[in-house]
Design a protein around this motif. Structure first.
Motif, PDB file in Angstrom:
ATOM      1  N   ALA A 155       0.836  -1.208   0.000  1.00 35.83           N
ATOM      2  CA  ALA A 155       0.000   0.000   0.000  1.00 35.83           C
ATOM      3  C   ALA A 155       0.868   1.254   0.000  1.00 35.83           C
ATOM      4  CB  ALA A 155      -0.926  -0.005   1.216  1.00 35.83           C
ATOM      5  N   THR A 156       1.992   1.204   0.709  1.00 39.77           N
ATOM      6  CA  THR A 156       2.940   2.326   0.700  1.00 39.77           C
ATOM      7  C   THR A 156       3.444   2.600  -0.709  1.00 39.77           C
ATOM      8  OG1 THR A 156       3.648   1.849   2.958  1.00 39.77           O
ATOM      9  CG2 THR A 156       5.167   3.124   1.588  1.00 39.77           C
ATOM     10  N   THR A 157       3.829   1.540  -1.405  1.00 42.16           N
ATOM     11  CA  THR A 157       4.357   1.683  -2.763  1.00 42.16           C
ATOM     12  C   THR A 157       3.275   2.137  -3.727  1.00 42.16           C
ATOM     13  OG1 THR A 157       5.890  -0.116  -2.259  1.00 42.16           O
ATOM     14  CG2 THR A 157       5.636   0.486  -4.563  1.00 42.16           C
ATOM     15  N   GLY A 158       2.070   1.622  -3.535  1.00 40.83           N
ATOM     16  CA  GLY A 158       0.983   2.001  -4.434  1.00 40.83           C
ATOM     17  C   GLY A 158       0.637   3.473  -4.363  1.00 40.83           C
ATOM     18  N   VAL A 159       0.548   4.017  -3.143  1.00 37.49           N
ATOM     19  CA  VAL A 159       0.202   5.431  -3.033  1.00 37.49           C
ATOM     20  C   VAL A 159       1.346   6.317  -3.508  1.00 37.49           C
ATOM     21  CG1 VAL A 159       0.999   5.842  -0.655  1.00 37.49           C
ATOM     22  CG2 VAL A 159      -0.992   7.071  -1.522  1.00 37.49           C
ATOM     23  N   ALA A 160       2.587   5.800  -3.470  1.00 34.92           N
ATOM     24  CA  ALA A 160       3.723   6.568  -3.982  1.00 34.92           C
ATOM     25  C   ALA A 160       3.586   6.815  -5.482  1.00 34.92           C
ATOM     26  CB  ALA A 160       5.030   5.838  -3.682  1.00 34.92           C
ATOM     27  N   LEU A 161       3.021   5.844  -6.192  1.00 36.42           N
ATOM     28  CA  LEU A 161       2.820   6.020  -7.636  1.00 36.42           C
ATOM     29  C   LEU A 161       1.914   7.214  -7.921  1.00 36.42           C
ATOM     30  CD1 LEU A 161       2.324   2.300  -8.719  1.00 36.42           C
ATOM     31  CD2 LEU A 161       4.338   3.738  -9.096  1.00 36.42           C
ATOM     32  N   LEU A 162       0.924   7.406  -7.052  1.00 39.05           N
ATOM     33  CA  LEU A 162       0.048   8.558  -7.209  1.00 39.05           C
ATOM     34  C   LEU A 162       0.820   9.853  -7.027  1.00 39.05           C
ATOM     35  CD1 LEU A 162      -2.919   9.402  -7.651  1.00 39.05           C
ATOM     36  CD2 LEU A 162      -3.197   9.378  -5.164  1.00 39.05           C
ATOM     37  N   GLY A 163       1.767   9.858  -6.092  1.00 36.58           N
ATOM     38  CA  GLY A 163       2.599  11.035  -5.888  1.00 36.58           C
ATOM     39  C   GLY A 163       3.468  11.343  -7.093  1.00 36.58           C
ATOM     40  N   TYR A 164       4.018  10.309  -7.724  1.00 36.99           N
ATOM     41  CA  TYR A 164       4.843  10.531  -8.911  1.00 36.99           C
ATOM     42  C   TYR A 164       4.038  11.169 -10.045  1.00 36.99           C
ATOM     43  CZ  TYR A 164       7.967   7.260  -6.545  1.00 36.99           C
ATOM     44  OH  TYR A 164       8.768   6.633  -5.635  1.00 36.99           O
ATOM     45  N   TYR A 165       2.767  10.769 -10.126  1.00 33.23           N
ATOM     46  CA  TYR A 165       1.930  11.293 -11.208  1.00 33.23           C
ATOM     47  C   TYR A 165       1.477  12.723 -10.930  1.00 33.23           C
ATOM     48  CZ  TYR A 165      -1.823  11.607 -14.638  1.00 33.23           C
ATOM     49  OH  TYR A 165      -2.618  12.013 -15.669  1.00 33.23           O
TER      50      TYR A 165
END
Length: 319
Positions: A155-165
């Motif tokens: 879940a930590t990694t998944g929400v990080a992808l949103l930050g990159y976008y």
């Protein structure tokens, strides 16, 4: 006694229906209907119970998840103008707050060749190696806590992808006029997927949040909470601290990128807590082998599970 009767016109007594029977009869169908209605919640509770992980499934899951993470991260448009503008804003904000020490640290560590070269390799390797080692350790020694800890990491990694976008950000070493040193290029080492020969294989403007901090802090907190050896708990605290020094010294991240990674980790643990109803280290260390008895014990929320004794059962049957 206790029987009710009435006298008919012909003088013959007629028994009235028993009130006990009348009350019990209509209750049979509602019980069966309730059982049907509760099947859905029971299945959901079963899914949320810790289970013994399967090695082949976990290998496939981790490999597939990292592949998807890499593809999505690198598929985010490299918005160079916005990324550089955001980097300038963060640098200005840090100077205004008096915490803009990245450039000083970068130049100071770069003057010690053996130290900065070691940090370049640290940045390139331990990020993955330590995380995998902690997952393997959890799988072998804490199978009951493995799934919850893994969910927090995913879940930590998944929400990080949103930050990159949503927030493209250039690392300090790519800032124009920032006077930062790209230590990988200067010392001809491989320590960043966005430098040297790897710069065309990775999104160069995905610095916020820092998953080096997110993953290393996940490793550190997990080991600190579960390890019993004092030296292991000490190393668990030192690992994310040293990682923070490394990402700043190599000019790959700002201090605030680390704060973004910590925020993502907090979200990941919140997701794990919401699903399992507890933090990973509060769950049972080991779980029984897969089977109906284990699921029954979990669904009964702590009710004792009877262990069968063939000899005693046979004696009871004879009586």
């Amino acid at each position: 006694m206790g029987e009710l009767s009435v006298t008919s016109q012909e003088g013959r007594p007629e028994a009235t229906p028993s009130p006990v029977v009348d009350e019990a009869a209509p209750a049979a169908n509602p019980k069966r209907n309730t059982g049907r209605r509760n099947r859905g919640p029971a299945r959901m509770r079963s899914l949320r119970c810790p289970r013994r992980p399967r090695i082949w499934f976990e290998i496939l899951l981790v490999a597939a998840s990292y592949r998807v993470y890499s593809l999505v991260r690198n598929a985010v448009p490299e918005q160079r103008t916005a990324a550089l503008r955001n980097a300038d804003w963060i640098w200005s904000a840090e100077r205004h707050l008096g915490i803009a020490v990245e450039q000083t640290v970068n130049h100071a560590v770069n003057s010690v060749t053996w130290l900065i070269v070691s940090m370049n390799y640290y940045y390139a390797t331990l990020h993955f190696v330590v995380t995998v080692c902690v997952l393997v350790w959890l799988f072998r020694c804490h199978p009951g806590r493995y799934a919850a800890a893994r969910l927090a990491l995913f879940a930590t990694t998944g929400v990080a992808l949103l930050g990159y976008y949503l927030y493209p950000l250039a690392p300090p070493r790519l800032m124009s006029g920032g006077h930062f040193i790209d230590t990988v290029l200067v010392h001809h080492t491989w320590g960043s997927m966005a430098s040297g020969n790897f710069k065309n294989m990775s999104n160069q403007y995905a610095a916020m949040p820092s998953m080096h901090i997110g993953w290393s802090l996940w490793c550190g907190l997990t080991v600190f909470a579960l390890a019993s050896a004092p030296w292991a708990r000490l190393l668990a605290l030192l690992y994310p601290t040293l990682t923070l020094v490394v990402i700043v010294s190599t000019a790959n991240h700002f201090w605030l990128d680390a704060l973004g990674g910590m925020t993502c980790l907090a979200f990941g643990h919140a997701v794990s807590y919401a699903w399992y109803g507890s933090l990973p280290h509060h769950l049972t260390k080991r779980v029984p082998l897969p089977g109906g008895r284990a699921r029954l014990a979990c669904l009964s929320a702590g009710a004792p599970v009877r262990t069968p004794h063939p000899a005693a059962d046979a004696a009871a049957a004879r009586r």
